[in-house]
Write a protein that holds these residues in place. Structure first.
Motif, PDB file in Angstrom:
ATOM      1  N   LEU A  79     -10.779  -3.787  -3.879  1.00 22.13           N
ATOM      2  CA  LEU A  79     -10.041  -3.567  -2.631  1.00 22.13           C
ATOM      3  C   LEU A  79      -8.549  -3.638  -2.962  1.00 22.13           C
ATOM      4  O   LEU A  79      -8.101  -4.582  -3.614  1.00 22.13           O
ATOM      5  N   ALA A  80      -7.790  -2.633  -2.540  1.00 20.07           N
ATOM      6  CA  ALA A  80      -6.346  -2.603  -2.785  1.00 20.07           C
ATOM      7  C   ALA A  80      -5.596  -2.528  -1.460  1.00 20.07           C
ATOM      8  O   ALA A  80      -6.002  -1.802  -0.549  1.00 20.07           O
ATOM      9  N   ILE A  81      -4.484  -3.273  -1.364  1.00 23.81           N
ATOM     10  CA  ILE A  81      -3.697  -3.337  -0.135  1.00 23.81           C
ATOM     11  C   ILE A  81      -2.225  -3.127  -0.484  1.00 23.81           C
ATOM     12  O   ILE A  81      -1.691  -3.800  -1.369  1.00 23.81           O
ATOM     13  N   GLY A  82      -1.552  -2.201   0.233  1.00 17.46           N
ATOM     14  CA  GLY A  82      -0.142  -1.942  -0.055  1.00 17.46           C
ATOM     15  C   GLY A  82       0.548  -1.202   1.068  1.00 17.46           C
ATOM     16  O   GLY A  82      -0.044  -0.962   2.125  1.00 17.46           O
ATOM     17  N   ASN A  83       1.801  -0.803   0.836  1.00 14.45           N
ATOM     18  CA  ASN A  83       2.563  -0.177   1.922  1.00 14.45           C
ATOM     19  C   ASN A  83       3.516   0.930   1.466  1.00 14.45           C
ATOM     20  O   ASN A  83       4.247   1.464   2.290  1.00 14.45           O
ATOM     21  N   SER A  84       3.516   1.274   0.166  1.00 14.63           N
ATOM     22  CA  SER A  84       4.491   2.257  -0.311  1.00 14.63           C
ATOM     23  C   SER A  84       3.847   3.261  -1.252  1.00 14.63           C
ATOM     24  O   SER A  84       2.715   3.072  -1.706  1.00 14.63           O
ATOM     25  N   LEU A  85       4.608   4.309  -1.577  1.00 17.78           N
ATOM     26  CA  LEU A  85       4.087   5.349  -2.457  1.00 17.78           C
ATOM     27  C   LEU A  85       3.663   4.784  -3.808  1.00 17.78           C
ATOM     28  O   LEU A  85       2.722   5.290  -4.420  1.00 17.78           O
ATOM     29  N   ASN A  86       4.316   3.716  -4.274  1.00 22.75           N
ATOM     30  CA  ASN A  86       3.925   3.147  -5.565  1.00 22.75           C
ATOM     31  C   ASN A  86       2.565   2.456  -5.519  1.00 22.75           C
ATOM     32  O   ASN A  86       2.036   2.043  -6.554  1.00 22.75           O
ATOM     33  N   ASP A  87       1.971   2.350  -4.325  1.00 25.33           N
ATOM     34  CA  ASP A  87       0.621   1.801  -4.180  1.00 25.33           C
ATOM     35  C   ASP A  87      -0.457   2.892  -4.190  1.00 25.33           C
ATOM     36  O   ASP A  87      -1.655   2.580  -4.250  1.00 25.33           O
ATOM     37  N   LEU A  88      -0.054   4.138  -4.118  1.00 24.22           N
ATOM     38  CA  LEU A  88      -1.020   5.227  -4.000  1.00 24.22           C
ATOM     39  C   LEU A  88      -1.962   5.277  -5.201  1.00 24.22           C
ATOM     40  O   LEU A  88      -3.170   5.520  -5.033  1.00 24.22           O
ATOM     41  N   GLY A  89      -1.438   5.044  -6.395  1.00 24.33           N
ATOM     42  CA  GLY A  89      -2.283   5.082  -7.584  1.00 24.33           C
ATOM     43  C   GLY A  89      -3.422   4.088  -7.521  1.00 24.33           C
ATOM     44  O   GLY A  89      -4.568   4.419  -7.858  1.00 24.33           O
ATOM     45  N   MET A  90      -3.142   2.879  -7.070  1.00 22.22           N
ATOM     46  CA  MET A  90      -4.223   1.890  -6.994  1.00 22.22           C
ATOM     47  C   MET A  90      -5.153   2.169  -5.816  1.00 22.22           C
ATOM     48  O   MET A  90      -6.338   1.862  -5.876  1.00 22.22           O
ATOM     49  N   PHE A  91      -4.638   2.772  -4.746  1.00 15.62           N
ATOM     50  CA  PHE A  91      -5.517   3.190  -3.653  1.00 15.62           C
ATOM     51  C   PHE A  91      -6.550   4.203  -4.147  1.00 15.62           C
ATOM     52  O   PHE A  91      -7.733   4.138  -3.808  1.00 15.62           O
ATOM     53  N   LYS A  92      -6.087   5.157  -4.953  1.00 17.22           N
ATOM     54  CA  LYS A  92      -6.975   6.204  -5.442  1.00 17.22           C
ATOM     55  C   LYS A  92      -7.987   5.670  -6.444  1.00 17.22           C
ATOM     56  O   LYS A  92      -9.113   6.169  -6.523  1.00 17.22           O
ATOM     57  N   TYR A  93      -7.584   4.647  -7.201  1.00 13.95           N
ATOM     58  CA  TYR A  93      -8.519   4.092  -8.193  1.00 13.95           C
ATOM     59  C   TYR A  93      -9.516   3.140  -7.551  1.00 13.95           C
ATOM     60  O   TYR A  93     -10.702   3.141  -7.899  1.00 13.95           O
ATOM     61  N   ALA A  94      -9.066   2.324  -6.603  1.00 13.52           N
ATOM     62  CA  ALA A  94      -9.931   1.313  -5.990  1.00 13.52           C
ATOM     63  C   ALA A  94     -11.011   1.964  -5.127  1.00 13.52           C
ATOM     64  O   ALA A  94     -10.853   3.074  -4.631  1.00 13.52           O
ATOM     65  N   GLY A  95     -12.090   1.227  -4.958  1.00 15.31           N
ATOM     66  CA  GLY A  95     -13.142   1.714  -4.072  1.00 15.31           C
ATOM     67  C   GLY A  95     -12.658   1.845  -2.646  1.00 15.31           C
ATOM     68  O   GLY A  95     -13.018   2.776  -1.925  1.00 15.31           O
ATOM     69  N   THR A  96     -11.801   0.897  -2.233  1.00 12.59           N
ATOM     70  CA  THR A  96     -11.216   0.920  -0.887  1.00 12.59           C
ATOM     71  C   THR A  96      -9.737   0.584  -0.993  1.00 12.59           C
ATOM     72  O   THR A  96      -9.355  -0.425  -1.596  1.00 12.59           O
ATOM     73  N   GLY A  97      -8.914   1.427  -0.396  1.00  8.59           N
ATOM     74  CA  GLY A  97      -7.480   1.177  -0.344  1.00  8.59           C
ATOM     75  C   GLY A  97      -7.015   1.192   1.098  1.00  8.59           C
ATOM     76  O   GLY A  97      -7.334   2.121   1.844  1.00  8.59           O
ATOM     77  N   ILE A  98      -6.290   0.164   1.490  1.00  5.92           N
ATOM     78  CA  ILE A  98      -5.817   0.040   2.874  1.00  5.92           C
ATOM     79  C   ILE A  98      -4.296  -0.043   2.897  1.00  5.92           C
ATOM     80  O   ILE A  98      -3.698  -0.923   2.266  1.00  5.92           O
ATOM     81  N   ALA A  99      -3.675   0.861   3.626  1.00  6.42           N
ATOM     82  CA  ALA A  99      -2.222   0.853   3.797  1.00  6.42           C
ATOM     83  C   ALA A  99      -1.863   0.001   5.013  1.00  6.42           C
ATOM     84  O   ALA A  99      -2.580  -0.006   6.019  1.00  6.42           O
ATOM     85  N   MET A 100      -0.763  -0.694   4.924  1.00  2.99           N
ATOM     86  CA  MET A 100      -0.304  -1.510   6.040  1.00  2.99           C
ATOM     87  C   MET A 100       0.215  -0.627   7.178  1.00  2.99           C
ATOM     88  O   MET A 100       0.645   0.511   6.960  1.00  2.99           O
ATOM     89  N   LYS A 101       0.218  -1.176   8.368  1.00  5.81           N
ATOM     90  CA  LYS A 101       0.737  -0.455   9.533  1.00  5.81           C
ATOM     91  C   LYS A 101       2.195  -0.061   9.338  1.00  5.81           C
ATOM     92  O   LYS A 101       2.638   0.990   9.827  1.00  5.81           O
ATOM     93  N   ASN A 102       2.943  -0.878   8.623  1.00  3.87           N
ATOM     94  CA  ASN A 102       4.372  -0.632   8.394  1.00  3.87           C
ATOM     95  C   ASN A 102       4.638   0.243   7.166  1.00  3.87           C
ATOM     96  O   ASN A 102       5.766   0.291   6.665  1.00  3.87           O
TER      97      ASN A 102
END
Length: 264
Positions: free
Chosen positions: A210-233
């Protein structure tokens, strides 16, 4: 159940006052006690990230410099370290100087800047890192960087990004942790690839992350993780690429609510 959780720091784990809520701390500590691996995945230096890992009782490795460094928080051992060669570092810095951008160079937990100013002092105070003033960076930097940041207003950074793309500069990667910054690293450096290093170390499959983040630099881990959740902000530039978004922001204990949703 997820076996590994990767959490960004700024705009995600911490609120706008650089604090982690008690409920978030307690939830993460509980998951650690239950055997879930927790890593912080950030653009910050190791020393800066470590202060939060220690608050959370995390002894798992920390992903720093947007994935350029993976360092074990239990013993300080380096698991992965990718640096820009000195000549490439100077090329990027020289480009930034020519474009009259604010330039920050990070290597080995130290920020190198051309001159002292209030903004640099504020960053270093908030992030608890050291800085060195060395004059013209392209002439005085002596070793390759783990991360170079070019900073300007959002509109200008969009223009600079187009220039970088059109130049097709080799042997670099870049991302953004805010709409006002371009952050350069060695080829292949991103949080997703660093997360894979950890997953392989632990024998964990991507679907168990599970990956959690809020910026473009988090996109890579979102794509790799089974589940990626972006913050509301989250930044607009991330939300243009990712649509799994929390109902809560970093000032509303967003990480706590996400963990509460996915863990019993």
């Amino acid at each position: 159940m997820f076996k590994l959780v990767a959490i960004d720091i700024d705009g995600t784990l911490i609120d706008d006052n650089f604090k982690v809520s008690k409920r978030t701390i307690d939830r993460i500590r509980d998951l650690r006690d239950r055997g879930v691996n927790i890593t912080l995945a950030t653009g910050r230096t190791y020393r800066s990230a470590k202060q939060y890992a220690d608050i959370l009782n995390i002894d798992d490795p920390i992903i720093c410099y947007n994935g350029a460094l993976v360092k074990d928080n239990s013993n300080g051992n380096i698991i992965y370290d990718a640096r820009l060669p000195l000549d490439i570092s100077k090329n990027i810095i020289g480009f930034g100087e020519k474009e009259k951008l604010d330039i920050k160079v990070y290597t080995d937990d130290t920020l190198y800047v051309e001159e002292d100013d209030e903004r640099t002092r504020e960053i270093c105070k908030n992030h608890k890192i050291d800085y060195k003033v060395i004059g013209k960076l392209s002439e005085n930097i002596e070793k390759g960087a783990q991360m170079i940041i070019l900073i300007e207003d959002e509109e200008r950074i969009r223009e600079i990004r187009k220039k970088i793309d059109s130049m097709d500069i080799k042997n670099i990667s870049y991302t953004m942790s805010t709409p006002r910054s371009l952050e350069f690293g060695a080829p292949g450096v991103n949080k997703g690839n660093a997360l894979k290093v950890l997953a392989d170390k632990y024998g964990i499959e991507s679907k168990e992350i599970l990956a959690i983040g809020n910026s473009l630099n988090d996109l890579g881990m979102f794509k790799y993780a089974g589940t990626g959740i972006a913050m509301k902000n989250s930044d607009r530039i991330l939300l243009e690429e990712w649509d799994k978004v929390s109902k809560y922001d970093n000032n509303e204990e967003g990480v706590f609510h996400i963990l509460d949703k996915y863990f019993d």
